[in-house]
Design an enzyme around this catalytic site. Structure first.
Site, PDB file in Angstrom:
ATOM      1  N   ARG A 180       0.739  -1.120   0.088  1.00  0.00           N
ATOM      2  CA  ARG A 180       0.295   0.115   0.456  1.00  0.00           C
ATOM      3  C   ARG A 180       1.132   1.240   0.220  1.00  0.00           C
ATOM      4  O   ARG A 180       0.665   2.192  -0.438  1.00  0.00           O
ATOM      5  CB  ARG A 180      -1.356  -0.194   1.315  1.00  0.00           C
ATOM      6  CG  ARG A 180      -2.413  -0.776   0.758  1.00  0.00           C
ATOM      7  CD  ARG A 180      -2.326  -1.287   2.582  1.00  0.00           C
ATOM      8  NE  ARG A 180      -1.737  -2.213   2.658  1.00  0.00           N
ATOM      9  CZ  ARG A 180      -2.295  -3.145   2.326  1.00  0.00           C
ATOM     10  NH1 ARG A 180      -3.556  -3.701   1.731  1.00  0.00           N
ATOM     11  NH2 ARG A 180      -1.240  -4.622   2.774  1.00  0.00           N
ATOM     12  N   THR A 181       1.094   1.414   1.034  1.00  0.00           N
ATOM     13  CA  THR A 181       2.444   2.934   1.203  1.00  0.00           C
ATOM     14  C   THR A 181       3.563   3.171  -0.117  1.00  0.00           C
ATOM     15  O   THR A 181       3.021   3.916  -0.736  1.00  0.00           O
ATOM     16  CB  THR A 181       4.338   2.285   2.306  1.00  0.00           C
ATOM     17  OG1 THR A 181       2.995   2.181   3.314  1.00  0.00           O
ATOM     18  CG2 THR A 181       3.800   3.811   3.164  1.00  0.00           C
ATOM     19  N   ARG A 198      11.380   3.807   2.834  1.00  0.00           N
ATOM     20  CA  ARG A 198      10.840   2.582   4.282  1.00  0.00           C
ATOM     21  C   ARG A 198      12.363   1.870   4.598  1.00  0.00           C
ATOM     22  O   ARG A 198      13.360   1.153   3.262  1.00  0.00           O
ATOM     23  CB  ARG A 198      10.080   1.907   3.019  1.00  0.00           C
ATOM     24  CG  ARG A 198      10.022   0.269   4.864  1.00  0.00           C
ATOM     25  CD  ARG A 198       8.724   0.145   4.802  1.00  0.00           C
ATOM     26  NE  ARG A 198       7.354   0.807   5.399  1.00  0.00           N
ATOM     27  CZ  ARG A 198       6.036   0.185   4.966  1.00  0.00           C
ATOM     28  NH1 ARG A 198       5.979  -1.702   4.601  1.00  0.00           N
ATOM     29  NH2 ARG A 198       4.700   0.789   5.311  1.00  0.00           N
TER      30      ARG A 198
HETATM   31  C1  NCD Z   1       1.927  -1.136   8.021  1.00  0.00           C
HETATM   32  C2  NCD Z   1       3.880  -0.324   8.542  1.00  0.00           C
HETATM   33  O1  NCD Z   1       4.046  -1.184   7.193  1.00  0.00           O
HETATM   34  O2  NCD Z   1       3.776  -0.063   9.271  1.00  0.00           O
HETATM   35  N1  NCD Z   1       1.443  -1.184   6.577  1.00  0.00           N
HETATM   36  C3  NCD Z   1       0.718   0.209   5.974  1.00  0.00           C
HETATM   37  O3  NCD Z   1       2.488   0.660   5.656  1.00  0.00           O
HETATM   38  N2  NCD Z   1      -0.256  -0.096   5.092  1.00  0.00           N
HETATM   39  C4  NCD Z   1       1.005  -2.285   9.071  1.00  0.00           C
HETATM   40  C5  NCD Z   1       1.358  -3.365   8.989  1.00  0.00           C
HETATM   41  O4  NCD Z   1       2.895  -3.897   8.417  1.00  0.00           O
HETATM   42  O5  NCD Z   1       1.559  -4.280  10.129  1.00  0.00           O
END
Ligand code: NCD
Length: 311
Positions: free
Chosen positions: A62-63, A113
């Site tokens: 998603r991100t 990330r």
């Molecule tokens: C989250 C993350 O990566 O911290 N996911 C996201 O970015 N939507 C939550 C997760 O991984 O549980």
């Protein structure tokens, strides 16, 4: 920074605490207008000459994609670092060298990330381009928090005086800390942290809350009817040093349709996703389920943030 002109241009976004309330509101309002302007259009041409570099050294769906879509809808070019397996990190290149190198190509923003808490800040110290932290290990995930408060504002109609329950792996979940800080920008919110003791929220997170009343609960059934929002999170398997501990705790909280239907007053259900065992698919068809909408909202919020950061 001058609060009156509220320029986010060129700034690193490492923590949810980097944004003041007025700045959060500006981004949410812009996200809403982007959403409206995008109806029936593919591109807003607001950043045609810009380059957004996405660097995801930890898994993400998603991100990563919402940033790439956000860039595309703005008219910016998105360039992705690719999988770590394909990069020179495999050959032993250091994080510092990787950041210096990427920055040298001249992106207008770097969305990063990676798994080491604090390394987003380190990257910001190295790079000339602004860094947006898209998750640094168990530490923070500020753009998810923006997405979360945008969703709360759209669904509940306000960001003050909201009762939020955050449930699951509060110890390792980075969305938990960032959402807590983001809610603390507003007034009169309460947060109930719902988890077994071993997974409860980190004391340093509570230590940074100034306006928000908070409490802890072990059983979701004891508090659910008082909540406006139940924010469910996954047990963060990858952050456990002891996999036996993970096996013991996984499945300790499961939100299902059958469970929710026991209550007369039900909160909306949010989840940053991905889900594993903690939220069953039979909830998806319920009125209260907002997590897929929440994921879509991430695109508009990231459009607004990218536009502001790139100026
Ligand atoms: C989250 C993350 O990566 O911290 N996911 C996201 O970015 N939507 C939550 C997760 O991984 O549980």
């Amino acid at each position: 920074m001058d609060v009156h002109c509220m320029s986010i241009k060129g700034r690193d976004i490492i923590s949810a605490l980097d944004l003041k309330r007025e700045e959060v509101e500006l981004i949410l309002n812009e996200a809403e207008s982007m959403r409206n302007e995008l109806k029936g259009r593919r591109c807003l041409h607001l950043a045609d000459d810009k380059i957004v570099m996405t660097v995801f050294l930890e898994p993400s769906t998603r991100t990563r994609l919402s940033f790439q879509y956000a860039a595309a809808y703005l008219g910016a070019r998105g360039i992705d670092f690719g999988a770590t397996e394909m990069s020179s990190i495999q050959k032993g290149e250091t994080f510092e060298d990787t950041v210096t190198m990427i920055d040298g190509y001249g992106p207008d923003v770097i969305v990063l990330r990676q798994s080491v808490p604090g390394n987003a800040k380190k990257a910001a110290e190295i790079a000339k381009a602004p860094i947006i932290n898209a998750g640094d290990g168990a530490n923070e995930h500020p753009t998810q928090a923006l997405t979360d408060v945008y969703t709360i504002r759209r669904e509940i109609g306000r960001l003050n005086g909201v009762k939020v329950g955050i449930m699951g792996d509060l110890k390792h979940g980075r969305t938990v800390s960032s959402l807590s800080y983001m809610l603390d920008r507003f007034d009169g919110n309460t947060i109930t942290y719902i988890a077994p003791d071993e997974l409860q929220v980190k004391p340093e997170v509570l230590g940074k809350l100034t306006r928000t009343k908070h409490s802890k609960a072990e059983r979701v059934e004891d508090v659910i009817e008082e909540l406006d929002v139940l924010y469910v999170t996954r047990i963060q398997k990858e952050r456990f040093t002891d996999q036996k501990e993970y096996e013991r705790l996984k499945g300790s909280y499961v939100i299902s349709r059958g469970f929710l239907e026991k209550f007369r007053r039900r909160p909306i259900i949010m989840h940053p996703l991905p889900r594993v065992d903690e939220l069953t698919v039979d909830v998806d068809g319920m009125r209260e389920a907002k997590y897929f909408e929440q994921a879509r909202n991430g695109v508009y919020v990231r459009m607004a943030l990218l536009k502001e950061v790139m100026g």
